[in-house]
Design an enzyme around this catalytic site. Structure first.
Site, mmCIF file in Angstrom:
data_model
loop_
_atom_site.group_PDB
_atom_site.id
_atom_site.type_symbol
_atom_site.label_atom_id
_atom_site.label_comp_id
_atom_site.label_asym_id
_atom_site.label_seq_id
_atom_site.Cartn_x
_atom_site.Cartn_y
_atom_site.Cartn_z
ATOM 1 N N GLU A 1 11.875 -9.385 10.469
ATOM 2 C CA GLU A 1 11.805 -9.974 9.099
ATOM 3 C C GLU A 1 12.290 -11.246 8.875
ATOM 4 O O GLU A 1 13.156 -11.310 7.862
ATOM 5 C CB GLU A 1 11.823 -9.061 7.797
ATOM 6 C CG GLU A 1 10.929 -7.905 8.126
ATOM 7 C CD GLU A 1 11.125 -6.562 7.216
ATOM 8 O OE1 GLU A 1 12.030 -6.920 6.391
ATOM 9 O OE2 GLU A 1 10.367 -5.686 7.271
ATOM 10 N N ASN B 1 18.817 -14.043 6.644
ATOM 11 C CA ASN B 1 18.376 -12.940 6.459
ATOM 12 C C ASN B 1 19.388 -11.761 6.843
ATOM 13 O O ASN B 1 20.302 -11.938 7.478
ATOM 14 C CB ASN B 1 17.138 -12.600 7.821
ATOM 15 C CG ASN B 1 16.609 -11.196 7.719
ATOM 16 O OD1 ASN B 1 17.234 -10.295 8.001
ATOM 17 N ND2 ASN B 1 15.560 -11.266 7.074
ATOM 18 N N HIS C 1 1.368 7.054 1.457
ATOM 19 C CA HIS C 1 2.659 6.324 1.613
ATOM 20 C C HIS C 1 3.431 7.340 2.323
ATOM 21 O O HIS C 1 3.787 8.301 1.536
ATOM 22 C CB HIS C 1 3.082 5.622 0.410
ATOM 23 C CG HIS C 1 4.003 4.620 1.004
ATOM 24 N ND1 HIS C 1 5.367 4.757 0.452
ATOM 25 C CD2 HIS C 1 4.253 3.699 1.989
ATOM 26 C CE1 HIS C 1 6.083 3.883 1.045
ATOM 27 N NE2 HIS C 1 5.495 3.357 1.823
ATOM 28 N N HIS C 2 3.882 6.939 3.229
ATOM 29 C CA HIS C 2 5.113 7.665 3.857
ATOM 30 C C HIS C 2 6.093 6.896 4.311
ATOM 31 O O HIS C 2 6.140 6.198 5.344
ATOM 32 C CB HIS C 2 4.526 8.288 5.304
ATOM 33 C CG HIS C 2 3.394 9.593 5.209
ATOM 34 N ND1 HIS C 2 2.551 9.912 6.100
ATOM 35 C CD2 HIS C 2 3.153 10.005 4.092
ATOM 36 C CE1 HIS C 2 1.914 10.919 6.012
ATOM 37 N NE2 HIS C 2 2.171 10.962 4.431
ATOM 38 N N GLU D 1 3.339 -4.082 9.768
ATOM 39 C CA GLU D 1 4.155 -5.187 9.282
ATOM 40 C C GLU D 1 4.759 -6.033 10.258
ATOM 41 O O GLU D 1 4.107 -7.000 10.846
ATOM 42 C CB GLU D 1 5.150 -5.055 8.066
ATOM 43 C CG GLU D 1 5.616 -5.942 7.376
ATOM 44 C CD GLU D 1 6.768 -5.409 6.535
ATOM 45 O OE1 GLU D 1 7.452 -4.909 7.025
ATOM 46 O OE2 GLU D 1 6.854 -5.762 5.300
ATOM 47 N N GLU E 1 6.536 -9.720 0.799
ATOM 48 C CA GLU E 1 7.666 -9.082 0.082
ATOM 49 C C GLU E 1 8.978 -9.923 -0.180
ATOM 50 O O GLU E 1 9.503 -10.092 -1.113
ATOM 51 C CB GLU E 1 8.212 -7.499 0.457
ATOM 52 C CG GLU E 1 8.555 -7.706 1.962
ATOM 53 C CD GLU E 1 8.699 -6.315 2.726
ATOM 54 O OE1 GLU E 1 8.654 -5.127 1.847
ATOM 55 O OE2 GLU E 1 9.258 -6.172 3.582
HETATM 56 C C1 NOJ Z 1 9.436 -1.975 3.275
HETATM 57 C C2 NOJ Z 1 8.150 -2.256 3.182
HETATM 58 O O1 NOJ Z 1 7.776 -3.514 3.809
HETATM 59 C C3 NOJ Z 1 7.416 -2.197 1.797
HETATM 60 O O2 NOJ Z 1 6.078 -2.668 1.832
HETATM 61 C C4 NOJ Z 1 7.640 -1.043 1.257
HETATM 62 O O3 NOJ Z 1 7.477 -1.247 -0.166
HETATM 63 C C5 NOJ Z 1 8.908 -0.394 1.333
HETATM 64 N N1 NOJ Z 1 9.504 -0.654 2.597
HETATM 65 C C6 NOJ Z 1 9.104 0.904 0.743
HETATM 66 O O4 NOJ Z 1 8.535 1.971 1.906
HETATM 67 CA CA CA Z 2 9.163 -4.613 5.366
#
Ligand code: NOJ
Ligand code: CA
Length: 701
Positions: free
Chosen positions: A169, A191, A411-412, A500, A506
């Site tokens: 990231e 970062n 979502h997990h 991702e 984000e």
């Molecule tokens: C990081 C993920 O990239 C993000 O999309 C997610 O909302 C959070 N973790 C919580 O799981």
């Molecule tokens: Ca992430």
């Protein structure tokens, strides 16, 4: 293998055991292999240009004679292969897999051990891997390090992120190879990073450009049962060498013959667009492993996600950090903080919005108990993936969604507690089947327990694939965040519809991404598979929605639309909140219209770190969508529409940056215009700094 057509024959020729040259089908790329003083060595050329200078191959073993030298060449076999196959979803309907293969069989006389090197030479690069056939003297072994070299022929420009065993990231740095060392600290400190292993260590996919105009990309394909490869640069000699992710005790891979490594890939072209159009990585992966793929469907979705990430609300239902185990926690006795978007009433609002605007799914993060300690400070309190918070009506909401033709997306978040996830996985997938979920976004935030494995080590890589193949048994699609970056495994396991594994939207909220970011990702991260980038943010001023935000969305609004085309993915989120879209309904129309699966893709202009212009034809339709994303320098173009059917008339709707648009201080300035066009039309277009444009084109005859 239902959609698999073999259209050309396979021919094998045994050659004499000496230095061997093989050429790609059209002769552009040539690979030389020899065993030089006992060391397997290869070179790669593109026409008359050197791509890889003589480079050694080998593996260092733990407590065993290394597989690095003392080899003799037993035989070489050359063959050609040509097939055209159809992906379950993809950028094009057909993909041609055409290569010349060289299998070099080696023997280490001192130990009697055998090791093969298999090269596949394409017109746009090469893939090669180590293979260990079944044999008496090499049964199981532990890799201390892989020493695959990629000797560069100059001080190229590179688009790189810092080597790290746990996160990708990062923003990309553009620099000469010789500047990596000096720029490493800056690249890291932007970062909150974990593990840097070397001042010249970088991650793949690594995009390079030579002074004589060659584009080179180094990555890997089919990362299965092995550790993820990084690259460490010897910056005196400009030689990259593989550097594998270690496990918790420092070993790099555990092998048992018959075994093979992933493919090491070098893509090369004198045309940047070919880097984006290449299917080399997908082609090096095995064909689809599933008989029935009818349940795998591209998805366009919305969700409550940005309320947490962007607007500062919470996944958790209560503030309390429990000191008790999950099964003895009584939520009815804890106080809710009231900032929990995953509640029944709010989720209904999103379901209504999705139904009204034609979205397939609504992602709800924070629906399940466990978030009070989700960063895993104590790791005593973890998720079970089946128990909803008291304010989330699991049954009622799924029924409500179904009544509106929409699905909820599961979502997990594992919070790095992977054993815990595996323990609950079967029940978690059963729960999804029971309520009608067919897609899960999973996540691996935080340090791994119980043994401190790294996110990109062999152990975790096996887990990510296990989660995908177990999901397939339940007809569930997986979009894993924080997992290892993809290596084309979606060809074999197409229910892996997203990852991702890079810096996504984000970070626009946390800090901002470089405006050039989305002009680099297609050259790097996207080489291995689609990214759940979560575009579509219309409110760029993050302070407006969350006074505590340190971020700014470094993009114009028109460019946010373009990302649905330039960032190829069969899974696309409209990530902003409904209120933002309601303010700009005319622009939102593009996100409603844009396809997520394609029959054709044409990369029209591309330069890493500067701009990308791509046109794609919607699957099974005559509609085309065009996207352009530009760096802080903006981009001017005269776009030929010669991809359209000759003699037909179309209506183009052009979503462009207004003349005074700028990603920093005027990002929401856009224009929408329509034009009648045909295959001879040329559109004059301008992307603002950090801007772009998006066009939808529909036949009118
Ligand atoms: C990081 C993920 O990239 C993000 O999309 C997610 O909302 C959070 N973790 C919580 O799981
Ligand atoms: Ca992430």
């Amino acid at each position: 293998m239902n959609k698999f057509h073999l259209i050309a024959a396979f021919a094998a020729v045994a050659l004499s055991a000496s230095a061997t040259e093989v050429k790609s089908p059209d002769g552009t790329v040539s690979l030389d292999f020899e065993v030089k003083d006992g060391v397997p060595t290869y070179t790669l050329d593109y026409g008359d240009k050197v791509v890889i200078k003589p480079s050694a191959l080998g593996l260092e073993l733990v407590n065993d004679t290394d597989l690095m030298d003392g080899f003799e060449l037993v035989s070489t076999k050359e063959s050609t292969f040509d097939e055209t196959w159809q992906p379950v979803w993809g950028e094009t309907r057909d993909i041609r897999n055409h290569y010349t293969e060289l299998l070099a069989e080696l023997r280490q006389p001192a130990t009697g051990r055998l090791m093969n090197l298999r090269f596949r030479v394409y017109d746009d690069g090469v893939g090669f891997r180590y293979e260990f056939p079944t044999q008496p003297n090499l049964v199981y072994f532990v890799v201390a390090e892989e020493h695959t070299q990629f000797a560069m022929n100059g001080d190229h420009i590179a688009w790189w992120i810092a080597g790290d065993y746990d996160t990708q990231e990062y923003d990309y740095t553009e620099s000469r190879l010789s500047e990596i060392r000096g720029k490493m600290q800056g690249a890291i400190s932007s970062n909150a990073s974990q593990t840097q292993f070397s001042p010249t260590g970088v991650q793949t996919s690594l995009q390079l450009k030579t002074d004589d105009g060659l584009y080179i990309n180094i990555h890997e394909a089919a990362l299965v049962d092995y550790s993820c490869m990084h690259l460490n640069l010897d910056d005196k000699n400009m030689v990259f060498e593989s550097w594998l992710t270690p496990d918790a005790v420092g070993n790099k891979a555990y092998m048992q013959a018959p075994a093979k490594t992933p493919w090491r890939t070098v893509m090369v072209s004198d045309d940047a667009r070919q880097m984006l159009a290449s299917n080399l990585i997908l082609n090096l992966n095995d064909p689809c492993a599933y008989e029935d793929t009818s349940w795998i469907k591209p998805v366009k979705y919305v969700g409550v996600w940005w309320e947490m990430i962007g607007h500062g609300k919470q996944w958790s239902y209560t503030y309390d950090l429990p000191s008790v185990k999950l099964d003895s926690l009584d939520y009815s006795k804890t106080k809710p903080h009231g900032q929990h978007p995953a509640n029944t009433e709010n989720v209904k609002r999103y379901i209504d919005f999705a139904a009204e605007h034609g979205f397939d799914q609504v992602l709800v993060e924070g629906w399940n108990v466990g978030w009070e300690d989700w960063f895993g400070h104590s790791k005593d309190y973890v998720f079970d993936f089946v128990t909803p918070y008291p304010d989330f009506d699991l049954d009622g909401l799924n029924k409500y969604a179904a009544s509106k033709g929409v699905k909820l997306m599961m979502h997990h978040e594992t919070s790095g507690s992977v054993r815990n996830y595996e323990r609950h996985m079967e029940e978690a997938y059963n729960l999804m089947n029971k309520y009608g979920y067919n897609a899960v976004k999973s996540g691996y935030v935080g340090n791994m327990i119980p043994r401190g494995e790294h996110h990109y080590g062999q152990w975790l890589n096996n887990h990510y694939l296990y989660a995908v193949t177990e999901a397939a048994k339940h007809k569930i699609m997986v979009n894993a965040h924080e997992a290892v970056r993809p290596t084309g495994l979606c060809r074999t396991y197409p229910n892996l519809i997203g990852n991702e594994s890079a810096r996504g939207t984000e970070y626009e909220s946390f800090a901002g991404n470089k405006p050039s970011h989305t002009t680099v990702l297609p050259f790097t991260r996207l080489q291995g598979g689609p990214m759940d980038y979560t575009p579509g943010i219309f409110e760029m001023d993050m302070k407006k929605v969350n006074p505590n935000s340190a971020g700014h969305v470094n993009s114009t609004l028109a460019r946010q639309l373009a990302l649905y085309v330039t960032m190829y993915s069969p899974l696309q989120m409209a990530a902003d909140v409904p209120e933002s879209y309601e303010r700009f309904m005319d622009a939102f129309q593009f996100i409603k219209d844009v396809a997520v699966d394609w029959d054709d893709s044409r990369y029209i202009e591309a330069e890493p770190g500067r701009y990308i212009v791509v046109a794609r034809k919607a699957k099974g339709k005559d509609d085309w969508f065009v996207g352009c994303t530009a760096s802080e320098h903006g981009h001017d173009t005269v776009l030929p529409l010669d991809f359209l059917d000759k003699g037909r008339k179309y209506k183009a709707t052009i979503y462009a940056d207004a003349p005074d648009a700028h990603y920093l201080d005027n990002p929401q300035a856009y224009t929408i215009s329509t034009k009648t066009v045909n295959a001879k039309s040329r559109l004059k277009l301008k992307a603002a700094p950090g801007g772009g444009f998006a066009i939808s084109i529909t036949p009118v005859d």
